[in-house]
Design an enzyme around this catalytic site. Structure first.
Site, mmCIF file in Angstrom:
data_model
loop_
_atom_site.group_PDB
_atom_site.id
_atom_site.type_symbol
_atom_site.label_atom_id
_atom_site.label_comp_id
_atom_site.label_asym_id
_atom_site.label_seq_id
_atom_site.Cartn_x
_atom_site.Cartn_y
_atom_site.Cartn_z
ATOM 1 N N TYR A 143 0.824 -0.779 -0.420
ATOM 2 C CA TYR A 143 0.001 0.138 0.125
ATOM 3 C C TYR A 143 0.510 1.380 -0.007
ATOM 4 C CZ TYR A 143 -3.249 -3.048 1.072
ATOM 5 O OH TYR A 143 -4.877 -3.714 1.153
ATOM 6 N N LYS A 193 3.593 -15.174 1.984
ATOM 7 C CA LYS A 193 3.728 -16.070 0.520
ATOM 8 C C LYS A 193 4.737 -16.358 -0.043
ATOM 9 C CE LYS A 193 0.970 -17.156 -2.432
ATOM 10 N NZ LYS A 193 0.581 -19.060 -2.628
ATOM 11 N N ASP A 225 -2.731 -18.213 1.475
ATOM 12 C CA ASP A 225 -4.163 -18.461 0.279
ATOM 13 C C ASP A 225 -5.048 -20.188 1.670
ATOM 14 O OD1 ASP A 225 -1.187 -19.841 0.379
ATOM 15 O OD2 ASP A 225 -2.146 -20.124 -1.467
ATOM 16 N N ASP A 249 -5.199 -6.598 5.747
ATOM 17 C CA ASP A 249 -6.577 -5.963 5.457
ATOM 18 C C ASP A 249 -7.193 -7.410 5.056
ATOM 19 O OD1 ASP A 249 -8.457 -4.379 4.389
ATOM 20 O OD2 ASP A 249 -7.066 -3.379 3.155
ATOM 21 N N ASP A 253 -10.906 -8.907 7.075
ATOM 22 C CA ASP A 253 -12.444 -8.970 6.831
ATOM 23 C C ASP A 253 -13.129 -9.938 7.347
ATOM 24 O OD1 ASP A 253 -11.994 -5.770 6.565
ATOM 25 O OD2 ASP A 253 -12.886 -5.797 4.921
#
Ligand code: NAD
Length: 373
Positions: A143, A193, A225, A249, A253
């Site tokens: 970001y 990852k 994942d 992020d 959620d």
């Protein structure tokens, strides 16, 4: 007024003022039992600040925050500001504030109360007992990394973002996660990852090194994942999930779905000096001003503030226990499915405040499944 804990109160837009008023009400209930503790000072942020001052984070609000020990925020945004230039959009106020205050770690608890297992979209047997915290790095990663932008190259446009992590950024957030695990169930799952990304390989290496200083905390690593899958298959396996900005992020959620209502979950963003507490939900313009907002997330933010900023663990636990007791009695706001006679936002706040006073007065230690804080 000396010695009081200074709290910047930034209600923001939509239901923000409605739910923050209930959080303040409950903190004042703590004061009623324990004597004066807080000095509240209100400021503008978001759309209401744009309307009043033409900017989403006015200088006066910055000054109030700089002079506070903690910030209690409602939510920002709404359709009336959606067409503004990007720099005067309400969300910019919040992003600027997080950056200015150096809030590099975001804590997102996701806990499923026994009395609410039925409202989760997942089966009760899967979510019962879920009690996890996502520790998300907040100021680094893709970001913020450079180069970024949309450029013309070889006759077409390319979009570029860059994931960048410096060792010290990983170290400081990792320390926070291990320290948090020590007062919970001593288990950190670091999510990356590393099979594909160099930034993740560095992440894993640094987290493993920091983990050696916390031999009492079990550390394991998961690819993002796999973690996304296990969060909905077996959420009870997690205690503290440590991860990067973008993965956090998304996963936070996902974890919010476990509890069943967005109106229940608080969050904390912490830096070295400042801390900001805000519900995970937005300004909910569809229900603003209709007394339908669930104030529990904002009230739970007050508990997090007491825990992490004020070091008042007993009062924090009293608020959490009060929330749990009121919900257990079947009291519900309109966001819960199937309620024919929901209570209003302020009634929910009243009932929790009464319960907090009762718990604190009786000197009862609130029951809490965690070991210690
Ligand atoms: P939202 O979280 O505001 O609302 C999503 C849905 O959940 C709505 O149906 C809403 O009524 C309901 N809801 C949310 N909080 C609730 C509560 N406490 N009690 C009962 N119901 C609740 O998300 P959205 O609709 O995507 O966004 C609305 C506005 O909020 C937008 O302007 C968005 O940019 C902003 N927003 C702000 C923040 C923030 O301030 N941190 C976060 C997310 C969205």
């Amino acid at each position: 007024m000396q010695g009081l804990f200074r709290v910047a109160v930034l209600p923001g837009d939509g239901i923000g003022p409605e739910v923050v008023a209930e959080a303040v009400k409950v903190l004042k209930a703590v004061e009623e039992v324990q004597g004066p503790l807080f000095l509240f000072q209100e400021g503008l942020i978001g759309g209401c600040a744009v309307d009043a001052t033409a900017v989403p984070l006015p200088a006066e609000t910055i000054s109030i925050c700089n002079n506070s020990h903690a910030i209690l925020l409602g939510a920002v945004g709404g359709p009336q500001w959606d067409n503004k230039r990007p720099e005067v959009r309400p969300e910019q106020g919040l992003l600027q504030l997080r950056q200015r205050l150096g809030l590099y770690v975001n804590l997102r608890p996701a806990k499923v109360l026994d009395s609410l297992v039925g409202i989760s979209s997942l089966k009760p047997d899967i979510v019962r007992g879920t009690d996890l915290v996502i520790v998300r790095e907040l100021l680094g990663g893709i970001y913020f990394g450079n180069p970024r932008g949309i450029f013309a190259r070889d006759g077409e446009r390319i979009g570029i973002n860059t994931e960048v992590y410096r060792e010290h950024e990983i170290e400081r957030v990792a320390h926070r996660a291990f320290q948090l695990a020590r007062v919970r169930r001593n288990h950190v799952t670091s999510v990356d990852k590393a099979n594909v990304l160099e930034s993740s390989r560095l992440w894993r290496e640094v987290v493993t090194r920091i983990g050696r200083s916390y031999p009492d905390v079990q550390l394991d690593h998961l690819y993002v994942d796999n973690c996304a899958m296990q969060l909905i298959e077996k959420p009870t396996r997690f205690d503290v999930i440590l991860t990067s900005n973008m993965f956090g992020d998304i996963l936070s959620d996902e974890s919010a779905v476990l509890s069943g209502s967005i109106g229940l979950l608080p969050s904390a963003s912490l830096g070295e000096r400042y801390a900001l507490y805000e519900p995970i939900h937005g300004s909910a313009p569809d229900i603003a001003g209709r007394k339908r907002a669930n104030p529990v997330a904002a009230i739970a933010c007050g508990a997090m503030m007491l825990r992490y900023s004020c070091r008042m663990e007993a009062a924090a636990q009293a608020i959490e226990a009060a929330i749990e007791r009121v919900l257990k009695r079947g009291v519900r706001t309109a966001d819960f499915p199937g309620r024919s006679r929901p209570v209003s936002t302020s009634r929910m706040g009243d009932l929790i405040a009464i319960e907090v006073k009762r718990i604190l007065k009786s000197g009862q230690q609130a029951t809490h499944p965690r070991k210690k804080r």
